[in-house]
Write a protein that holds these residues in place. Structure first.
Motif, PDB file in Angstrom:
ATOM      1  N   GLU A 292      34.829 127.247   8.689  1.00  7.13           N
ATOM      2  CA  GLU A 292      35.210 126.206   9.639  1.00  7.13           C
ATOM      3  C   GLU A 292      34.656 124.846   9.221  1.00  7.13           C
ATOM      4  O   GLU A 292      35.292 123.806   9.422  1.00  7.13           O
ATOM      5  CB  GLU A 292      34.735 126.558  11.059  1.00  7.13           C
ATOM      6  N   LEU A 293      33.464 124.828   8.577  1.00 10.72           N
ATOM      7  CA  LEU A 293      32.890 123.582   8.091  1.00 10.72           C
ATOM      8  C   LEU A 293      33.676 123.077   6.888  1.00 10.72           C
ATOM      9  O   LEU A 293      33.923 121.875   6.750  1.00 10.72           O
ATOM     10  CB  LEU A 293      31.417 123.780   7.728  1.00 10.72           C
ATOM     11  N   VAL A 294      34.071 124.003   5.997  1.00  8.44           N
ATOM     12  CA  VAL A 294      34.886 123.625   4.839  1.00  8.44           C
ATOM     13  C   VAL A 294      36.174 122.970   5.315  1.00  8.44           C
ATOM     14  O   VAL A 294      36.581 121.905   4.824  1.00  8.44           O
ATOM     15  CB  VAL A 294      35.202 124.864   3.971  1.00  8.44           C
ATOM     16  N   ARG A 295      36.830 123.584   6.290  1.00  7.24           N
ATOM     17  CA  ARG A 295      38.103 123.055   6.784  1.00  7.24           C
ATOM     18  C   ARG A 295      37.919 121.699   7.467  1.00  7.24           C
ATOM     19  O   ARG A 295      38.771 120.808   7.342  1.00  7.24           O
ATOM     20  CB  ARG A 295      38.735 124.063   7.742  1.00  7.24           C
ATOM     21  N   LYS A 296      36.816 121.541   8.179  1.00  9.47           N
ATOM     22  CA  LYS A 296      36.556 120.263   8.846  1.00  9.47           C
ATOM     23  C   LYS A 296      36.402 119.139   7.825  1.00  9.47           C
ATOM     24  O   LYS A 296      36.941 118.029   8.013  1.00  9.47           O
ATOM     25  CB  LYS A 296      35.292 120.386   9.699  1.00  9.47           C
ATOM     26  N   LEU A 297      35.693 119.402   6.744  1.00 11.22           N
ATOM     27  CA  LEU A 297      35.491 118.379   5.725  1.00 11.22           C
ATOM     28  C   LEU A 297      36.780 118.080   4.968  1.00 11.22           C
ATOM     29  O   LEU A 297      37.076 116.918   4.645  1.00 11.22           O
ATOM     30  CB  LEU A 297      34.389 118.816   4.759  1.00 11.22           C
ATOM     31  N   LEU A 298      37.566 119.113   4.693  1.00 12.59           N
ATOM     32  CA  LEU A 298      38.843 118.886   4.021  1.00 12.59           C
ATOM     33  C   LEU A 298      39.815 118.149   4.930  1.00 12.59           C
ATOM     34  O   LEU A 298      40.650 117.371   4.459  1.00 12.59           O
ATOM     35  CB  LEU A 298      39.435 120.214   3.556  1.00 12.59           C
ATOM     36  N   GLU A 299      39.708 118.373   6.229  1.00  4.38           N
ATOM     37  CA  GLU A 299      40.556 117.637   7.163  1.00  4.38           C
ATOM     38  C   GLU A 299      40.206 116.151   7.150  1.00  4.38           C
ATOM     39  O   GLU A 299      41.085 115.297   7.306  1.00  4.38           O
ATOM     40  CB  GLU A 299      40.422 118.215   8.574  1.00  4.38           C
ATOM     41  N   LEU A 300      38.938 115.836   6.936  1.00  4.80           N
ATOM     42  CA  LEU A 300      38.541 114.441   6.792  1.00  4.80           C
ATOM     43  C   LEU A 300      39.272 113.802   5.617  1.00  4.80           C
ATOM     44  O   LEU A 300      39.763 112.668   5.706  1.00  4.80           O
ATOM     45  CB  LEU A 300      37.020 114.370   6.596  1.00  4.80           C
ATOM     46  N   VAL A 301      39.350 114.544   4.499  1.00  2.00           N
ATOM     47  CA  VAL A 301      40.054 114.060   3.314  1.00  2.00           C
ATOM     48  C   VAL A 301      41.535 113.866   3.633  1.00  2.00           C
ATOM     49  O   VAL A 301      42.127 112.820   3.330  1.00  2.00           O
ATOM     50  CB  VAL A 301      39.883 115.044   2.139  1.00  2.00           C
ATOM     51  N   ARG A 302      42.144 114.864   4.257  1.00  2.00           N
ATOM     52  CA  ARG A 302      43.579 114.800   4.522  1.00  2.00           C
ATOM     53  C   ARG A 302      43.921 113.706   5.528  1.00  2.00           C
ATOM     54  O   ARG A 302      44.951 113.034   5.403  1.00  2.00           O
ATOM     55  CB  ARG A 302      44.064 116.167   4.998  1.00  2.00           C
ATOM     56  N   ASP A 303      43.055 113.491   6.521  1.00  2.00           N
ATOM     57  CA  ASP A 303      43.294 112.418   7.485  1.00  2.00           C
ATOM     58  C   ASP A 303      43.305 111.053   6.801  1.00  2.00           C
ATOM     59  O   ASP A 303      44.113 110.183   7.135  1.00  2.00           O
ATOM     60  CB  ASP A 303      42.224 112.441   8.580  1.00  2.00           C
ATOM     61  N   ARG A 304      42.395 110.867   5.860  1.00  2.60           N
ATOM     62  CA  ARG A 304      42.343 109.585   5.145  1.00  2.60           C
ATOM     63  C   ARG A 304      43.615 109.378   4.326  1.00  2.60           C
ATOM     64  O   ARG A 304      44.179 108.279   4.301  1.00  2.60           O
ATOM     65  CB  ARG A 304      41.116 109.541   4.242  1.00  2.60           C
ATOM     66  N   ILE A 305      44.070 110.428   3.659  1.00  2.00           N
ATOM     67  CA  ILE A 305      45.279 110.301   2.847  1.00  2.00           C
ATOM     68  C   ILE A 305      46.490 110.012   3.735  1.00  2.00           C
ATOM     69  O   ILE A 305      47.320 109.155   3.411  1.00  2.00           O
ATOM     70  CB  ILE A 305      45.512 111.578   2.016  1.00  2.00           C
ATOM     71  N   ARG A 306      46.579 110.712   4.880  1.00  4.40           N
ATOM     72  CA  ARG A 306      47.685 110.440   5.803  1.00  4.40           C
ATOM     73  C   ARG A 306      47.655 108.990   6.276  1.00  4.40           C
ATOM     74  O   ARG A 306      48.702 108.312   6.349  1.00  4.40           O
ATOM     75  CB  ARG A 306      47.572 111.369   7.015  1.00  4.40           C
ATOM     76  N   ALA A 307      46.485 108.491   6.605  1.00  4.92           N
ATOM     77  CA  ALA A 307      46.354 107.118   7.085  1.00  4.92           C
ATOM     78  C   ALA A 307      46.767 106.122   6.002  1.00  4.92           C
ATOM     79  O   ALA A 307      47.442 105.121   6.275  1.00  4.92           O
ATOM     80  CB  ALA A 307      44.916 106.846   7.537  1.00  4.92           C
ATOM     81  N   ASP A 308      46.370 106.386   4.763  1.00  2.00           N
ATOM     82  CA  ASP A 308      46.726 105.491   3.662  1.00  2.00           C
ATOM     83  C   ASP A 308      48.227 105.448   3.450  1.00  2.00           C
ATOM     84  O   ASP A 308      48.829 104.397   3.253  1.00  2.00           O
ATOM     85  CB  ASP A 308      46.038 105.950   2.365  1.00  2.00           C
ATOM     86  N   HIS A 309      48.866 106.614   3.480  1.00  2.00           N
ATOM     87  CA  HIS A 309      50.297 106.671   3.259  1.00  2.00           C
ATOM     88  C   HIS A 309      51.052 106.057   4.427  1.00  2.00           C
ATOM     89  O   HIS A 309      52.094 105.438   4.248  1.00  2.00           O
ATOM     90  CB  HIS A 309      50.743 108.120   3.057  1.00  2.00           C
ATOM     91  N   GLY A 310      50.504 106.218   5.637  1.00  2.00           N
ATOM     92  CA  GLY A 310      51.158 105.635   6.789  1.00  2.00           C
ATOM     93  C   GLY A 310      51.073 104.125   6.811  1.00  2.00           C
ATOM     94  O   GLY A 310      51.918 103.443   7.411  1.00  2.00           O
ATOM     95  N   ALA A 311      50.042 103.596   6.122  1.00  2.00           N
ATOM     96  CA  ALA A 311      49.855 102.139   6.106  1.00  2.00           C
ATOM     97  C   ALA A 311      50.793 101.463   5.132  1.00  2.00           C
ATOM     98  O   ALA A 311      50.938 100.241   5.149  1.00  2.00           O
ATOM     99  CB  ALA A 311      48.399 101.804   5.742  1.00  2.00           C
ATOM    100  N   ARG A 312      51.446 102.244   4.268  1.00  2.00           N
ATOM    101  CA  ARG A 312      52.327 101.640   3.265  1.00  2.00           C
ATOM    102  C   ARG A 312      53.705 101.371   3.840  1.00  2.00           C
ATOM    103  O   ARG A 312      54.168 102.097   4.676  1.00  2.00           O
ATOM    104  CB  ARG A 312      52.444 102.584   2.060  1.00  2.00           C
TER     105      ARG A 312
END
Length: 312
Positions: A292-312
C-alpha cells in the motif's frame, strides 16, 4: 635459510603486488561498461498476457542483446487502450519485476515496466567456490543494471502502444544509484525520480549494516569492503544526478525513514542541478511488505504526470 628467506620475501612482494592490483581494479571507474554492454535493439521473448480484475493486464518480458545482456521485466498496462500511453520504467528492490502485480496493482493510464536486476546466478551459497563465482556474477549484474534500463526502453520504443517520448524513470531505495546512472546517460527519459534514495552510498551501506554487524568498530570496514566489491566508485549517486540536467530530477524523501537519514536525502538533492524538486512524505522507508505504501508513492508520480499533461 637464505633461500627460504628469499622465497618468503618473493611471496610477500607478490602478495603485495596482487593486493595493489586488486584494489586498483576495484576502485577504477567502469563508466565505459554502462555503454558498451547495452548492445543493439534487443530480441524479446514474451510470455502470455494475464488479465487482472480492475481492467489491466500483466506480461513477463525477457530481453537479450548480442552483448550477452539479459533483462527480465514485468509489463503492466490497461486492458483497453485507445492511444499510445506514457511510459514509466521502475527499478526497485530485488525481484521487483516478478512481484510487480502485487506491488504496483493497476498502472493507471500508463505503460509501466518493472525491471528485475540482471542477476541470473544461484541465490544460495554452498561453498567458497560458489561464493566467489556468485560474487563475480553479482558484480557483473550491478554493472549491467544501467544498460538494462536502456535496453528496456529500446524495446518499448518499438511497441505501438508505448509513447516513449513521454518516458519517465523511477528508482526506489536500492535502485537509486542505478537510476541516477541510467537517467544521466539515457537522455530519452524526460524526467528521473529517486524515491527514498540519498547521497553517500558507502554511508548508506554502513547505516543498514547495524543489525547484521553490531560492532561499531567493525561496521565501517564491512561497509568499505561491500562498497569496494560492488564497484561503488562507479555508482557515485551525487556525481550522476548532477548530469541529469537539463531534464528534471525529483527526489522524494520520507520524514520517518529508518534506513536513510534526512541529511542524506538533502545532500543528494543539493548535488543535482536545476530543474529539480524535493518532496517530503510522511511515514517510513518504502518496503515491499507494505504494498500500500509502494502504491501511494507511485500514485504521487502518476498524479504529477497527469497534472503536467493536463497543463499542456
Amino acid at each position: 635459510m637464505k633461500l627460504i628467506g628469499w622465497l618468503m620475501l618473493g611471496l610477500f612482494l607478490a602478495t603485495l603486488a596482487w593486493g595493489a592490483w586488486w584494489l586498483a581494479d576495484h576502485t577504477r571507474l567502469r563508466h565505459d561498461a554502462f555503454v558498451a554492454h547495452r548492445g543493439a535493439v534487443p530480441v524479446a521473448e514474451t510470455e502470455a498476457i494475464v488479465s487482472h480484475p480492475g481492467g489491466f493486464t500483466s506480461q513477463a518480458v525477457h530481453l537479450s542483446t548480442a552483448t550477452g545482456l539479459r533483462v527480465d521485466a514485468r509489463l503492466l498496462r490497461p486492458t483497453v487502450q485507445d492511444a499510445p500511453l506514457p511510459v514509466l520504467v521502475l527499478l526497485g528492490g530485488h525481484r521487483t519485476g516478478r512481484n510487480a502485480v502485487d506491488l504496483v496493482g493497476h498502472p493507471g493510464p500508463f505503460v509501466m515496466v518493472a525491471l528485475d536486476y540482471p542477476y541470473h546466478g544461484d541465490i544460495e551459497i554452498r561453498s567458497i567456490g560458489s561464493f566467489f563465482r556468485g560474487l563475480r556474477e553479482v558484480q557483473q549484474a550491478l554493472l549491467d543494471t544501467p544498460p538494462a534500463v536502456s535496453v528496456a526502453l529500446d524495446w518499448l520504443a518499438t511497441q505501438p502502444w508505448a509513447d516513449t517520448d513521454r518516458a519517465e524513470l523511477v528508482g526506489v531505495s536500492f535502485g537509486a544509484p542505478f537510476v541516477a546512472v541510467a537517467g544521466a546517460l539515457d537522455e530519452r527519459f524526460r524526467r528521473v525520480w529517486i524515491i527514498h534514495g540519498g547521497a553517500g552510498n558507502r554511508g548508506w551501506i554502513e547505516h543498514n549494516l547495524e543489525d547484521r554487524v553490531p560492532q561499531d568498530w567493525l561496521r565501517p570496514a564491512a561497509a568499505w569492503l561491500a562498497h569496494l566489491l560492488a564497484h561503488g566508485s562507479s555508482f557515485d549517486t551525487e556525481s550522476w544526478v548532477a548530469r541529469i540536467a537539463p531534464r528534471e530530477l525529483i527526489v522524494v524523501g520520507a520524514r520517518d525513514d529508518e534506513r536513510l537519514p534526512e541529511h542524506k536525502v538533502e545532500k543528494l538533492y543539493a548535488a543535482a542541478r536545476q530543474p529539480k524538486e524535493l518532496i517530503w512524505t510522511e511515514g517510513g522507508h518504502i518496503d515491499p511488505r507494505r504494498p500500500e505504501l509502494v502504491r501511494k508513492l507511485l500514485e504521487l508520480v502518476r498524479d504529477r504526470i497527469r497534472a503536467d499533461h493536463g497543463a499542456r
